[in-house]
Design a protein around this motif. Structure first.
Motif, short mmCIF file in Angstrom:
data_model
loop_
_atom_site.label_atom_id
_atom_site.label_comp_id
_atom_site.label_asym_id
_atom_site.label_seq_id
_atom_site.Cartn_x
_atom_site.Cartn_y
_atom_site.Cartn_z
N TYR A 88 3.15 -0.56 -3.17
CA TYR A 88 2.83 -1.54 -4.21
C TYR A 88 3.90 -1.53 -5.30
O TYR A 88 4.39 -2.60 -5.72
CB TYR A 88 1.46 -1.21 -4.79
N TYR A 92 0.27 -5.10 0.29
CA TYR A 92 1.61 -4.51 0.21
C TYR A 92 1.73 -3.21 0.99
O TYR A 92 2.81 -2.65 1.10
CB TYR A 92 1.98 -4.26 -1.26
N VAL A 122 -3.53 -6.54 -4.07
CA VAL A 122 -3.64 -5.09 -4.17
C VAL A 122 -4.90 -4.59 -3.48
O VAL A 122 -4.86 -3.64 -2.68
CB VAL A 122 -3.62 -4.65 -5.66
N TRP A 149 -7.06 4.77 -2.04
CA TRP A 149 -5.80 4.19 -2.51
C TRP A 149 -4.82 5.34 -2.48
O TRP A 149 -4.78 6.17 -3.38
CB TRP A 149 -5.94 3.61 -3.90
N ASP A 192 0.10 3.84 -0.37
CA ASP A 192 -0.27 2.54 -0.95
C ASP A 192 0.38 2.37 -2.32
O ASP A 192 0.88 1.29 -2.65
CB ASP A 192 -1.79 2.45 -1.09
N HIS A 193 0.31 3.44 -3.10
CA HIS A 193 0.87 3.45 -4.45
C HIS A 193 2.35 3.09 -4.41
O HIS A 193 2.81 2.19 -5.14
CB HIS A 193 0.67 4.85 -5.04
N ILE A 238 -6.36 0.95 -10.34
CA ILE A 238 -6.78 0.56 -9.00
C ILE A 238 -7.74 1.61 -8.44
O ILE A 238 -8.81 1.30 -7.91
CB ILE A 238 -5.56 0.38 -8.08
N THR A 267 -3.47 -9.04 -8.12
CA THR A 267 -4.66 -8.20 -8.11
C THR A 267 -5.42 -8.35 -6.80
O THR A 267 -5.88 -7.37 -6.20
CB THR A 267 -5.57 -8.56 -9.30
N THR A 289 -3.26 -2.68 -12.34
CA THR A 289 -3.23 -4.12 -12.08
C THR A 289 -3.94 -4.84 -13.22
O THR A 289 -4.58 -4.21 -14.06
CB THR A 289 -3.88 -4.44 -10.72
N LYS A 294 -4.89 -4.55 0.10
CA LYS A 294 -3.80 -3.69 0.61
C LYS A 294 -2.70 -4.54 1.27
O LYS A 294 -2.13 -4.16 2.28
CB LYS A 294 -4.34 -2.63 1.56
#
Length: 596
Positions: free
Chosen positions: A579, A561, A556, A571, A575-576, A427, A553, A517, A559
């Protein structure tokens, strides 16, 4: 061209030219010929008086006192061996036999006259001749003297006075024809009938429809129409790539036929090129005397097709079965699960159990219903790092689970997934992904220059970051303005961009699932190594242009999630983690029953 009975060939002399290969028929082809002639003999009692069994063409050219055998060597050699066997049981002078001379293999000619099994391993011709001879001996050994006599009478019948016989299509070339050219055209220009076409012809034989008249014709036409309707359905890409991973252009009905054949105790090796046809021929030949046998066999074929079609039409089985097939499961193994199930909910449970084994082999079905299951799942997911083989299976399942658990009516496009090449994409680009060639470096630098234009950075709320972006834009523009392209300066720019725009995510998380992803390789190559905001824009652009972007995808790069989306530049570690948690929670819900 003419039809000649085998009896009319007995005084002829043939020679096999050097451009032909040796004798290559196996026991299977020899036995088929014997079975066919025997079946013709038994079935011809009620046929018209001029009925005959016809072999494929024998193509010859006159050469002095001999016939150059351009095509038909395998058939005439096998008939020669059969006649040799039958001559031994008949009166010594009852009939003669044609001669075979091999232009470049004189030892084969001698061997045919004195077959010695102990020499079978001396060369490949001897091996196949011995195999054919032993097959003939074994086949006739199981027959009565009356059967042998009747077989010989049919094989050598003249066709006069109502006798039945075996004939060949005799095709004599003109004296000026070039035999080598004709041989090449016959053997390299052939378009062989497929197994599917041969089975269709087998099923549609008029003898299979015993009622006679218009009713029999109607049955034939109905079967042919239903056959074509099944093939037409299988030609639809969304249906075909739901059940198959193979790129097959025509005769896709063979997929259904192979399911039936696999359920049959076939005497034919599955590696044989005519396995399907010969298996169905065996099923029909050795079937009990049942006038509805063809109808029942066709009903089995239709039933298997209708079962697959039913799975396709149902949203849940479409995704579960489609996922397993994509992961390499065979349709036979899925049918086995279906046959072992008590009802549809039980079938769904068995499918999920098989899927769980695919992606989380360390977790068993008993743990699914425990309170600790989400924690077990999360721990297993967090332990995965690129390029673990399970990552692709897990990321694909995440896409499937989203469509099922969120009650979405969208269907995963297995046809697009299987026809495009797919990558596991980072990502946010990692430092190891630096472009290795000058064109790639220039393309990457141009993306940075265009994306970080000062006018676009005016809205950046972080003044320090805005100045950093402007400086990166200047460096990229300056690097592109000079030739030759400076690879050392590019390396410095690349590292500086990574440090500035990926600084909020620890390097240790680069290859974990929270930074990975699924994406088709064409889209991936268009921005490979790009920073997150450039990738995001390319994803949106590709989606607008009709490129298939898996739902996860797309989510992701939007954003979806993430709990905070105030900055699309990075990212981040948050965010990591959000997700990765979404993957774990969605899959836990999927396995614990949260689907349609």
């Amino acid at each position: 061209m003419s039809l000649r009975p085998v009896s009319a060939l007995l005084n002829e002399h043939f020679f096999i030219p050097s451009y032909q290969r040796g004798y290559r028929w196996t026991a299977l082809e020899v036995k088929d010929l014997l079975d066919d002639i025997a079946e013709f003999r038994l079935s011809s009692h009620n046929n018209p008086r001029d009925s005959f069994y016809c072999l494929q063409p024998v193509v010859v050219k006159k050469k002095h006192h001999e016939w150059e055998l351009v095509d038909g060597q395998q058939r005439l050699t096998t008939l020669y061996l059969i006649l040799r066997y039958l001559k031994e049981m008949a009166a010594p002078n009852e009939f003669g036999c044609y001669s075979l001379r091999f232009e470049s293999r004189p030892h084969s000619e001698q061997f045919l006259q004195d077959i010695s099994p102990e020499l079978a391993q001396d060369n490949i011709d001897f091996h196949h001749i011995v195999e054919a001879w032993e097959t003939i001996n074994s086949w006739f050994s199981a027959k009565s003297a009356e059967d042998k006599t009747g077989f010989l009478a049919t094989l050598l019948g003249s066709g006069n006075s109502g006798s039945k016989n075996v004939r060949v299509i005799w095709y004599q070339l003109h004296d000026d024809a070039d035999a080598t050219t004709v041989f090449s055209r016959l053997n390299h220009g052939k378009i062989a009938l497929s197994n599917g076409e041969l089975v269709k012809a087998l099923l549609l034989q008029s003898a299979n429809f015993v009622s006679g008249g218009r009713s029999a014709l109607h049955q034939q036409q109905r079967l042919a129409q239903e056959w074509d309707e099944i093939e037409k359905r299988l030609q639809q890409s969304d249906f075909w790539y739901f059940i198959s991973n193979q790129q097959v252009e025509s005769n896709r009905i063979e997929f259904i036929l192979s399911i039936i054949a696999a359920e049959t105790d076939s005497p034919v090796p599955r590696t044989h090129p005519s396995y399907l046809f010969l298996t169905f021929a065996s099923m029909m030949k050795h079937a009990p005397e049942d006038p509805r046998h063809i109808e029942k066999l066709w009903a089995r074929i239709r039933q298997r097709f209708m079962m697959l079609n039913e799975w396709f039409e149902n949203h849940e089985t479409y995704h579960l079965v489609g996922y397993l097939i994509s992961m390499g499961e065979t349709i036979r193994s899925v049918i086995t699960l279906h046959n072992a199930s008590q009802n549809k909910p039980h079938f769904i449970l068995l499918l999920k159990e098989r899927i769980l084994h695919q992606v989380h082999p360390a977790i068993n079905l008993k743990q699914v219903n425990s309170e600790e299951f989400p924690q077990l799942l999360a721990a297993d997911i967090s332990a995965l790092d690129y390029p673990d083989k399970r990552l692709r299976a897990l990321l694909l399942l995440f896409n499937i689970a989203i469509l099922l658990c969120d009650k979405q009516s969208l269907r995963f496009q297995f046809s697009r997934y299987k026809n495009d090449r797919w990558d596991i994409e980072h990502i946010s680009a990692v430092s190891s992904q630096i472009p290795g060639d000058v064109p790639g470096q220039k393309a990457w630098t141009k993306n940075i220059r265009d994306h970080l234009r000062p006018d676009d950075n005016v809205m950046e709320p972080d003044d320090k970051l805005r100045r950093a972006k402007n400086r990166l834009h200047q460096l990229a523009a300056g690097l592109l303005a000079h030739e030759p392209f400076d690879a050392d300066k590019f390396s410095s720019l690349f590292n500086r961009v990574q440090k500035t725009l990926n600084k909020k995510r620890p390097q240790a998380l680069d290859n974990s699932i929270g930074n990975l992803t699924l994406l088709d390789s064409t889209t991936n190559r268009s921005y490979k190594n790009a920073i997150f905001p450039i990738k995001r824009l390319r994803i949106i652009e590709a989606d607008k242009n009709g490129t298939f972007i898996p739902v996860a995808t797309k989510n992701v790069f939007l954003k979806y999630y993430s709990r905070s989306v105030d900055n699309m530049t990075f990212w981040t570690i948050d965010d990591h983690h959000h997700y990765q948690n979404a993957i774990g929670n969605t899959l836990a819900n999927f396995f614990q029953g949260g689907t349609q």
